[in-house]
Design a protein around this motif. Structure first.
Motif, PDB file in Angstrom:
ATOM      1  N   GLU A 188      -8.541 -10.720  17.570  1.00  0.00           N
ATOM      2  CA  GLU A 188      -7.170 -10.397  16.742  1.00  0.00           C
ATOM      3  C   GLU A 188      -6.449  -9.367  17.687  1.00  0.00           C
ATOM      4  O   GLU A 188      -5.172  -9.897  17.407  1.00  0.00           O
ATOM      5  N   VAL A 192      -2.450 -10.362  18.772  1.00  0.00           N
ATOM      6  CA  VAL A 192      -1.151  -9.447  18.681  1.00  0.00           C
ATOM      7  C   VAL A 192      -0.523  -9.082  19.967  1.00  0.00           C
ATOM      8  O   VAL A 192       0.613  -8.852  19.872  1.00  0.00           O
ATOM      9  N   LYS A 195       1.403 -12.038  20.866  1.00  0.00           N
ATOM     10  CA  LYS A 195       2.618 -12.331  20.196  1.00  0.00           C
ATOM     11  C   LYS A 195       3.779 -11.185  20.514  1.00  0.00           C
ATOM     12  O   LYS A 195       5.012 -11.387  20.827  1.00  0.00           O
ATOM     13  N   ASP A 196       3.272  -9.911  20.676  1.00  0.00           N
ATOM     14  CA  ASP A 196       4.096  -8.958  21.141  1.00  0.00           C
ATOM     15  C   ASP A 196       4.679  -9.082  22.377  1.00  0.00           C
ATOM     16  O   ASP A 196       5.861  -8.526  22.798  1.00  0.00           O
TER      17      ASP A 196
END
Length: 284
Positions: A188, A192, A195-196
């Motif tokens: 996970e 993240v 995506k960031d």
């Protein structure tokens, strides 16, 4: 979720002649990928050698290092080794790479166990430069053949710097040899970070797990031995996670599927060639 199988290259005192036949049988059985374990200070077969042998013995199955210890290598030498494996396999190799945590694996003068994260980031630039055919300082020629590709990169390591490295420079992440409940948060965190960083699509997430069929206790003893330098508690914990037998292996498959792994590679704890068919019968 794809199911791969590891080569027994880091089983203690592995019979090295088993590796090509292990690779052939794994391809015939229908596994997605052949993996290798990377370590120097242990009586096994070097991961690059095992992967090259597997490449020559097969024609379709993927190849992955899960994981190779990058900073123990001079970067130009490793870049050529990796490009060579990829070339002889016909472009089937994915480089799974990590930092390494055992000081005795750092046997090259000047390449010690400190500052490995910074060094790996610098080495990545060298790899890609050489894979593009650029001529390194001090050389008169490129070190890889014309037409070599930039080999896909996956990164191991269960810390934020590793997740950020995936988002910045890789195609995905390889989880540690720990239970799914511990790998899930790492996956996970990679999503993240990806995506960031503004990356499109999704990172490719690979899980690894040890397995044994014929002699589960011997398999656990082998894993314990491999991790002894990490301390008795860690070695015992990792040994207890060996999936022993068909039911346990299937439960492991389900658990990693539940956390969204794209691929699961089962690493053997024995060089018993029949362990290939036993695993295939259980999960394919």
């Amino acid at each position: 979720m794809k199911i791969g199988i590891g080569l027994p290259n880091q089983v203690r005192n592995v019979r090295a002649t088993v590796i090509p036949e292990w690779a052939r049988r794994s391809e015939e059985a229908g596994f997605s990928t052949l993996g290798s374990v990377g370590r120097i200070a242990y009586p096994g077969v070097m991961d690059t050698v095992a992967l090259a042998a597997a490449a020559g013995a097969t024609s379709r199955i993927g190849l992955i290092s899960n994981v190779l210890l990058g900073p123990v290598w001079p970067p130009a030498l490793l870049a050529k080794e990796v490009a060579s494996i990829d070339a002889v396999s016909g472009g089937r190799f994915t480089l799974g790479i990590g930092l390494g945590g055992r000081p005795d694996d750092f046997v090259v003068d000047g390449l010690g166990p400190r500052g490995t994260g910074k060094r790996l980031d610098q080495d990545l630039e060298v790899y890609r430069s050489l894979w593009r055919g650029e001529i390194p300082p001090g050389c008169d020629n490129p070190v890889v053949p014309e037409g070599s590709r930039e080999v896909p990169l996956l990164f191991g390591g269960m810390v934020q710097a590793s997740y950020d490295r995936v988002a910045r420079a890789g195609q995905g992440h390889i989880g540690g040899s720990v239970p799914p409940a511990m790998v899930g948060p790492a996956f996970e965190a990679v999503r993240v970070a990806w995506k960031d960083a503004g990356r499109e699509g999704d990172p490719y997430l690979v899980a690894i797990a040890y397995y044994a069929f014929a002699d589960v206790e011997a398999g656990r003893a082998g894993v314990r031995d491999y991790y002894t330098t990490a301390g008795a508690d860690v070695a015992d914990f990792l040994a207890s996670g060996v999936s022993g037998g068909a039911d346990a292996v299937r439960a492991t498959v389900q658990a990693f599927a539940d956390i969204g792994a794209d691929e699961l590679v089962f690493n053997p704890t024995s060089d018993d060639i029949d362990e290939v068919a036993r695993l295939a019968d259980a999960v394919l």
